[in-house]
Scaffold this motif. Structure first.
Motif, PDB file in Angstrom:
ATOM      1  N   SER A 159       0.818  -1.204   0.000  1.00  0.00           N
ATOM      2  CA  SER A 159       0.000   0.000   0.000  1.00  0.00           C
ATOM      3  C   SER A 159       0.855   1.260   0.000  1.00  0.00           C
ATOM      4  CB  SER A 159      -0.914  -0.009   1.224  1.00  0.00           C
ATOM      5  OG  SER A 159      -1.657   1.182   1.327  1.00  0.00           O
ATOM      6  N   GLU A 160       2.086   1.170   0.485  1.00  0.00           N
ATOM      7  CA  GLU A 160       2.950   2.342   0.508  1.00  0.00           C
ATOM      8  C   GLU A 160       3.392   2.754  -0.895  1.00  0.00           C
ATOM      9  OE1 GLU A 160       6.091   1.904   3.318  1.00  0.00           O
ATOM     10  OE2 GLU A 160       4.731   2.001   5.034  1.00  0.00           O
ATOM     11  N   ASP A 161       3.331   1.841  -1.858  1.00  0.00           N
ATOM     12  CA  ASP A 161       3.579   2.226  -3.246  1.00  0.00           C
ATOM     13  C   ASP A 161       2.481   3.168  -3.735  1.00  0.00           C
ATOM     14  OD1 ASP A 161       5.944   0.687  -3.692  1.00  0.00           O
ATOM     15  OD2 ASP A 161       4.703  -1.099  -3.812  1.00  0.00           O
ATOM     16  N   LEU A 162       1.246   2.877  -3.346  1.00  0.00           N
ATOM     17  CA  LEU A 162       0.134   3.761  -3.682  1.00  0.00           C
ATOM     18  C   LEU A 162       0.252   5.077  -2.920  1.00  0.00           C
ATOM     19  CD1 LEU A 162      -2.765   1.126  -3.501  1.00  0.00           C
ATOM     20  CD2 LEU A 162      -1.490   1.845  -5.530  1.00  0.00           C
ATOM     21  N   ALA A 163       0.687   4.988  -1.673  1.00  0.00           N
ATOM     22  CA  ALA A 163       0.839   6.187  -0.843  1.00  0.00           C
ATOM     23  C   ALA A 163       1.831   7.165  -1.453  1.00  0.00           C
ATOM     24  CB  ALA A 163       1.285   5.791   0.563  1.00  0.00           C
ATOM     25  N   ALA A 164       2.883   6.629  -2.073  1.00  0.00           N
ATOM     26  CA  ALA A 164       3.894   7.505  -2.673  1.00  0.00           C
ATOM     27  C   ALA A 164       3.279   8.403  -3.741  1.00  0.00           C
ATOM     28  CB  ALA A 164       5.021   6.662  -3.268  1.00  0.00           C
ATOM     29  N   VAL A 165       2.368   7.839  -4.524  1.00  0.00           N
ATOM     30  CA  VAL A 165       1.674   8.629  -5.551  1.00  0.00           C
ATOM     31  C   VAL A 165       0.815   9.699  -4.891  1.00  0.00           C
ATOM     32  CG1 VAL A 165      -0.013   8.559  -7.419  1.00  0.00           C
ATOM     33  CG2 VAL A 165       1.663   6.714  -7.181  1.00  0.00           C
ATOM     34  N   ALA A 166       0.049   9.304  -3.881  1.00  0.00           N
ATOM     35  CA  ALA A 166      -0.843  10.245  -3.210  1.00  0.00           C
ATOM     36  C   ALA A 166      -0.070  11.405  -2.591  1.00  0.00           C
ATOM     37  CB  ALA A 166      -1.648   9.510  -2.136  1.00  0.00           C
ATOM     38  N   VAL A 167       1.061  11.120  -1.999  1.00  0.00           N
ATOM     39  CA  VAL A 167       1.855  12.166  -1.346  1.00  0.00           C
ATOM     40  C   VAL A 167       2.371  13.169  -2.360  1.00  0.00           C
ATOM     41  CG1 VAL A 167       4.003  12.611  -0.091  1.00  0.00           C
ATOM     42  CG2 VAL A 167       2.486  10.767   0.651  1.00  0.00           C
ATOM     43  N   VAL A 168       2.889  12.683  -3.501  1.00  0.00           N
ATOM     44  CA  VAL A 168       3.421  13.589  -4.527  1.00  0.00           C
ATOM     45  C   VAL A 168       2.312  14.449  -5.114  1.00  0.00           C
ATOM     46  CG1 VAL A 168       4.486  13.715  -6.810  1.00  0.00           C
ATOM     47  CG2 VAL A 168       5.395  12.138  -5.104  1.00  0.00           C
ATOM     48  N   GLU A 169       1.186  13.840  -5.464  1.00  0.00           N
ATOM     49  CA  GLU A 169       0.119  14.605  -6.102  1.00  0.00           C
ATOM     50  C   GLU A 169      -0.519  15.591  -5.126  1.00  0.00           C
ATOM     51  OE1 GLU A 169      -2.511  12.270  -8.495  1.00  0.00           O
ATOM     52  OE2 GLU A 169      -0.853  11.375  -9.620  1.00  0.00           O
ATOM     53  N   ARG A 170      -0.606  15.215  -3.852  1.00  0.00           N
ATOM     54  CA  ARG A 170      -1.122  16.164  -2.868  1.00  0.00           C
ATOM     55  C   ARG A 170      -0.136  17.312  -2.661  1.00  0.00           C
ATOM     56  NH1 ARG A 170      -4.988  16.223   1.176  1.00  0.00           N
ATOM     57  NH2 ARG A 170      -6.082  14.774  -0.213  1.00  0.00           N
ATOM     58  N   ALA A 171       1.168  17.021  -2.745  1.00  0.00           N
ATOM     59  CA  ALA A 171       2.155  18.090  -2.618  1.00  0.00           C
ATOM     60  C   ALA A 171       1.964  19.123  -3.725  1.00  0.00           C
ATOM     61  CB  ALA A 171       3.570  17.517  -2.659  1.00  0.00           C
ATOM     62  N   TYR A 172       1.711  18.655  -4.942  1.00  0.00           N
ATOM     63  CA  TYR A 172       1.418  19.584  -6.037  1.00  0.00           C
ATOM     64  C   TYR A 172       0.149  20.379  -5.753  1.00  0.00           C
ATOM     65  CZ  TYR A 172       4.845  17.551  -9.325  1.00  0.00           C
ATOM     66  OH  TYR A 172       5.990  17.149  -9.963  1.00  0.00           O
ATOM     67  N   GLY A 173      -0.911  19.686  -5.351  1.00  0.00           N
ATOM     68  CA  GLY A 173      -2.185  20.351  -5.111  1.00  0.00           C
ATOM     69  C   GLY A 173      -2.155  21.283  -3.912  1.00  0.00           C
ATOM     70  N   SER A 174      -1.306  21.003  -2.932  1.00  0.00           N
ATOM     71  CA  SER A 174      -1.295  21.792  -1.699  1.00  0.00           C
ATOM     72  C   SER A 174      -0.814  23.219  -1.906  1.00  0.00           C
ATOM     73  CB  SER A 174      -0.425  21.098  -0.641  1.00  0.00           C
ATOM     74  OG  SER A 174       0.947  21.144  -0.993  1.00  0.00           O
ATOM     75  N   VAL A 175      -0.129  23.482  -3.029  1.00  0.00           N
ATOM     76  CA  VAL A 175       0.343  24.846  -3.300  1.00  0.00           C
ATOM     77  C   VAL A 175      -0.392  25.474  -4.479  1.00  0.00           C
ATOM     78  CG1 VAL A 175       2.623  24.389  -2.340  1.00  0.00           C
ATOM     79  CG2 VAL A 175       2.238  23.999  -4.773  1.00  0.00           C
ATOM     80  N   ARG A 176      -1.425  24.809  -4.995  1.00  0.00           N
ATOM     81  CA  ARG A 176      -2.190  25.330  -6.128  1.00  0.00           C
ATOM     82  C   ARG A 176      -3.505  25.926  -5.609  1.00  0.00           C
ATOM     83  NH1 ARG A 176      -2.526  24.214 -11.724  1.00  0.00           N
ATOM     84  NH2 ARG A 176      -0.244  24.096 -11.550  1.00  0.00           N
ATOM     85  N   PRO A 177      -3.632  27.248  -5.561  1.00  0.00           N
ATOM     86  CA  PRO A 177      -4.891  27.846  -5.096  1.00  0.00           C
ATOM     87  C   PRO A 177      -6.088  27.303  -5.871  1.00  0.00           C
ATOM     88  CG  PRO A 177      -3.186  29.518  -5.298  1.00  0.00           C
ATOM     89  CD  PRO A 177      -2.626  28.266  -5.909  1.00  0.00           C
TER      90      PRO A 177
END
Length: 387
Positions: A159-177
């Motif tokens: 499941s941590e392989d899936l988590a890696a994707v979620a973390v990266v994409e949320r990092a992008y979204g977290s700075v996009r108003p």
């Protein structure tokens, strides 16, 4: 056929949950923005391609094209509309083509209905047709989960392989108003603590529905020089269909990019995966990102988890991926999510996470709940700065 097609207009409304704006008005706002971006007048639009729209929308938006039609291929529709527009332009049937989308998915809570083959937008029956429903599966998460479980078991992933994707994409979204994940980065631990939706997919593996409208305008390269919008060339395109996986008994092995869509798109553009600067992938669930990274040839089979963990899809990686947060942490406008971000990146106009020298962008679209990772049709586009 796609080589002469050029995107000259992009219009986007606010994207978010419970905007309180009707779908028809969202479409009109997106059309207004796309026309303003392209510098074109309403009367210059001679063809309209509608996704989830009704004929009355033309009058509401003040349009009078020579032809208009609805195109329906699920989440693959926006990318497919680019392919269709390219053909119309190449054959002289159209000069300026408008493709428009607008939906308000979060106004009413979905309700579970019997499968009757004619589900409306507000009920969950639309997710229950086809092969999955025959075996008791309701909702796209269930069929994506089958693919995820097979993938993890086959390649020894977790499941941590899936988590890696979620973390990266949320990092992008977290700075996009305006993104659904704005201001809310997550960690692997956050992902692992989120509740299970359908094993092995957790809450933070899943996208959220949002409201919004998007429209694009395409024309020929020759006419594009007279438009106001920064041009984006459609350098290559390819289509594939997962019904072949049904006959081959490989329904949960592939997402649909390989071999047809990827091979044709790269071939038309005269490039390979090693030439792509940035990728915008249709991925409503984290497993879809992993599968496409492999099917498009960015890494080998079973290597996508490590590819993401090693930072290749991050802002400083070799292949920044879903730079607006994607459908997971940006917004969900079906295939217009990756397409709109791809246009912005190639133009150099992304409000955040702009990739330097993003000359070539891969955009994917996938749609239809055919029981094959929730994917039915698949379309690949290679967008480029005009050469």
């Amino acid at each position: 056929m796609t080589g002469n097609a050029t995107i000259v207009g992009l219009g986007m409304t606010d994207q978010g949950r419970r905007l309180g704006i009707a779908p028809r008005e969202l479409r009109r706002q997106a059309i207004d923005a796309a026309l303003a971006d392209s510098g074109l007048r309403r009367e210059q639009i001679d063809t309209c391609i509608c996704f989830g729209a009704l004929p009355e929308d033309l009058r509401y938006a003040g349009l009078s094209p020579r032809s208009s039609f609805a195109l329906s291929s699920g989440g693959a529709t926006p990318a497919l509309s680019v392919v269709v527009a390219a053909g119309l332009i190449a054959t002289g049937q159209a000069e300026y083509v408008l493709s428009v989308y607008g939906e308000a998915f979060t106004g009413n809570a979905p309700r579970l209905e019997q499968n009757h083959g004619a589900a409306g937008r507000s009920d969950i029956g639309g997710y229950s047709y086809g092969y999955p429903y025959l075996y008791g599966l309701v909702g796209p998460g269930a069929v994506y989960a089958l693919g995820a479980r097979r993938y993890l078991d086959t390649y020894g992933g977790t499941s941590e392989d899936l988590a890696a994707v979620a973390v990266v994409e949320r990092a992008y979204g977290s700075v996009r108003p305006g993104a659904v994940g704005y201001g809310e980065p997550i960690t692997v631990a956050d992902h692992q603590a989120s509740r299970m939706i359908v094993d092995p997919l957790r809450l933070l593996d899943c996208s959220r529905p949002t409201d919004g409208g998007v429209a694009i305008v395409l024309t020929s390269a020759e006419r594009a020089v007279d438009c106001a919008g920064t041009p984006v060339e459609v350098a290559g395109a390819g289509c594939g269909h997962n019904i072949t996986n049904w006959w081959g008994g490989t329904m949960v092995e592939r997402f649909g990019a390989a071999p047809d869509a990827a091979r044709r798109a790269f071939g038309e553009a005269g490039v390979g995966p090693e030439h792509i600067s940035v990728a915008q992938l249709y991925a409503p669930f984290t497993i879809a990102t992993l599968l496409q990274l492999e099917e498009y040839g960015f890494c080998g089979e079973g290597e996508a988890g490590a590819f993401v963990r090693d930072g290749h899809t991050s802002p400083t990686g070799t292949l920044p991926t879903n730079t607006g947060g994607g459908q997971h942490s940006g917004f969900y406008a079906t295939g217009f999510t990756p397409l709109s971000e791809g246009i912005l990146q190639v133009r150099g106009e992304a409000p955040t996470n702009q990739v330097p020298d993003a000359e070539l962008c891969l955009v994917s679209g996938s749609g239809g709940n055919g029981g094959i990772h929730g994917s039915w049709a698949h379309v690949a586009l290679v967008l480029a700065r005009p050469r």
